[in-house]
Design a protein around this motif. Structure first.
Motif, PDB file in Angstrom:
ATOM      1  N   ARG A  21      42.916  46.444  32.350  1.00 40.16           N
ATOM      2  CA  ARG A  21      42.748  45.881  33.695  1.00 40.16           C
ATOM      3  C   ARG A  21      42.724  44.355  33.615  1.00 40.16           C
ATOM      4  NH1 ARG A  21      37.799  48.118  37.117  1.00 40.16           N
ATOM      5  NH2 ARG A  21      39.328  49.284  38.263  1.00 40.16           N
ATOM      6  N   THR A  23      43.110  40.595  36.406  1.00 35.01           N
ATOM      7  CA  THR A  23      43.165  40.058  37.760  1.00 35.01           C
ATOM      8  C   THR A  23      44.341  39.102  37.824  1.00 35.01           C
ATOM      9  OG1 THR A  23      40.773  40.259  38.013  1.00 35.01           O
ATOM     10  CG2 THR A  23      41.907  38.795  39.528  1.00 35.01           C
ATOM     11  N   LEU A  30      43.391  37.053  44.967  1.00 36.47           N
ATOM     12  CA  LEU A  30      43.303  37.687  43.652  1.00 36.47           C
ATOM     13  C   LEU A  30      43.623  39.160  43.820  1.00 36.47           C
ATOM     14  CD1 LEU A  30      40.029  36.040  42.343  1.00 36.47           C
ATOM     15  CD2 LEU A  30      42.382  35.387  41.835  1.00 36.47           C
ATOM     16  N   LEU A  31      44.354  39.719  42.860  1.00 40.16           N
ATOM     17  CA  LEU A  31      44.806  41.097  42.936  1.00 40.16           C
ATOM     18  C   LEU A  31      44.391  41.829  41.668  1.00 40.16           C
ATOM     19  CD1 LEU A  31      46.621  42.969  44.697  1.00 40.16           C
ATOM     20  CD2 LEU A  31      48.541  42.182  43.323  1.00 40.16           C
ATOM     21  N   ASP A  32      43.708  42.973  41.814  1.00 41.57           N
ATOM     22  CA  ASP A  32      43.358  43.806  40.664  1.00 41.57           C
ATOM     23  C   ASP A  32      44.599  44.551  40.208  1.00 41.57           C
ATOM     24  OD1 ASP A  32      40.668  43.165  40.473  1.00 41.57           O
ATOM     25  OD2 ASP A  32      40.062  44.737  41.868  1.00 41.57           O
ATOM     26  N   ILE A  33      44.961  44.376  38.933  1.00 41.79           N
ATOM     27  CA  ILE A  33      46.128  45.063  38.389  1.00 41.79           C
ATOM     28  C   ILE A  33      45.742  45.788  37.109  1.00 41.79           C
ATOM     29  CG2 ILE A  33      47.809  43.481  39.406  1.00 41.79           C
ATOM     30  CD1 ILE A  33      48.081  42.181  36.644  1.00 41.79           C
ATOM     31  N   TYR A  34      46.576  46.741  36.719  1.00 39.47           N
ATOM     32  CA  TYR A  34      46.392  47.466  35.464  1.00 39.47           C
ATOM     33  C   TYR A  34      47.727  47.417  34.744  1.00 39.47           C
ATOM     34  CZ  TYR A  34      43.982  50.709  32.394  1.00 39.47           C
ATOM     35  OH  TYR A  34      43.336  51.268  31.309  1.00 39.47           O
ATOM     36  N   LYS A  46      49.442  48.087  40.513  1.00 39.22           N
ATOM     37  CA  LYS A  46      48.406  47.592  41.413  1.00 39.22           C
ATOM     38  C   LYS A  46      47.332  48.667  41.527  1.00 39.22           C
ATOM     39  CE  LYS A  46      48.022  45.823  46.114  1.00 39.22           C
ATOM     40  NZ  LYS A  46      48.782  45.524  47.336  1.00 39.22           N
ATOM     41  N   ILE A  47      46.089  48.267  41.386  1.00 40.59           N
ATOM     42  CA  ILE A  47      44.967  49.193  41.478  1.00 40.59           C
ATOM     43  C   ILE A  47      44.616  49.391  42.948  1.00 40.59           C
ATOM     44  CG2 ILE A  47      42.525  49.515  40.974  1.00 40.59           C
ATOM     45  CD1 ILE A  47      42.956  47.954  38.393  1.00 40.59           C
ATOM     46  N   LYS A  48      44.570  50.652  43.343  1.00 42.86           N
ATOM     47  CA  LYS A  48      44.188  50.975  44.721  1.00 42.86           C
ATOM     48  C   LYS A  48      43.018  51.939  44.685  1.00 42.86           C
ATOM     49  CE  LYS A  48      48.489  50.078  46.950  1.00 42.86           C
ATOM     50  NZ  LYS A  48      49.152  50.265  48.202  1.00 42.86           N
ATOM     51  N   ARG A  49      42.134  51.759  45.634  1.00 40.64           N
ATOM     52  CA  ARG A  49      40.983  52.643  45.740  1.00 40.64           C
ATOM     53  C   ARG A  49      41.177  53.539  46.955  1.00 40.64           C
ATOM     54  NH1 ARG A  49      39.307  49.787  42.137  1.00 40.64           N
ATOM     55  NH2 ARG A  49      38.159  47.938  41.837  1.00 40.64           N
ATOM     56  N   CYS A  82      46.984  54.022  40.698  1.00 39.95           N
ATOM     57  CA  CYS A  82      47.792  52.839  40.429  1.00 39.95           C
ATOM     58  C   CYS A  82      49.197  53.054  40.969  1.00 39.95           C
ATOM     59  CB  CYS A  82      47.879  52.574  38.930  1.00 39.95           C
ATOM     60  SG  CYS A  82      46.302  52.213  38.150  1.00 39.95           S
TER      61      CYS A  82
END
Length: 102
Positions: A21, A23, A30-34, A46-49, A82
């Motif tokens: 993981r 950022t 800022l975007l959370d990525i994996y 892209k990490i999605k919840r 993701c």
């Protein structure tokens, strides 16, 4: 999902070297990525919840691939997923540079 691009990602000679993981700093957010680093390309997701919770209270029963890292397994059990952010980047076209922390 089954589609024609699925064949692009499957290869008998492909090895997963590292995943994790990060950022990503875009111009205004800022975007959370994996990231998934394979021996031939880098895949950025892209990490999605998921806003919805699963019906049962015991999320440990959700099947997860055992080869994933514990961090990613936990994230999926919590309803996260993701999505591919862009086309895979071939390693022979990738340039890495060290930068100072912001």
């Amino acid at each position: 999902r089954e589609n024609s691009s699925e064949n692009i990602l499957s290869s008998a000679n492909r090895l997963l070297l590292h995943e994790g993981r990060l950022t990503l700093a875009e111009s205004t957010r800022l975007l959370d990525i994996y990231l998934f680093l394979f021996n031939d390309f880098l895949l950025i997701t892209k990490i999605k919840r998921n806003k919805k919770k699963y019906g049962g209270s015991d999320t440990s029963l959700i099947p997860v691939c055992p080869s994933l890292t514990p961090e990613l397994q936990s994230f999926i059990r919590e309803g996260g997923f993701c999505t591919v952010l862009d086309q895979p980047i071939p390693l022979d076209r990738l340039i890495l540079k060290n930068i100072e922390p912001v």
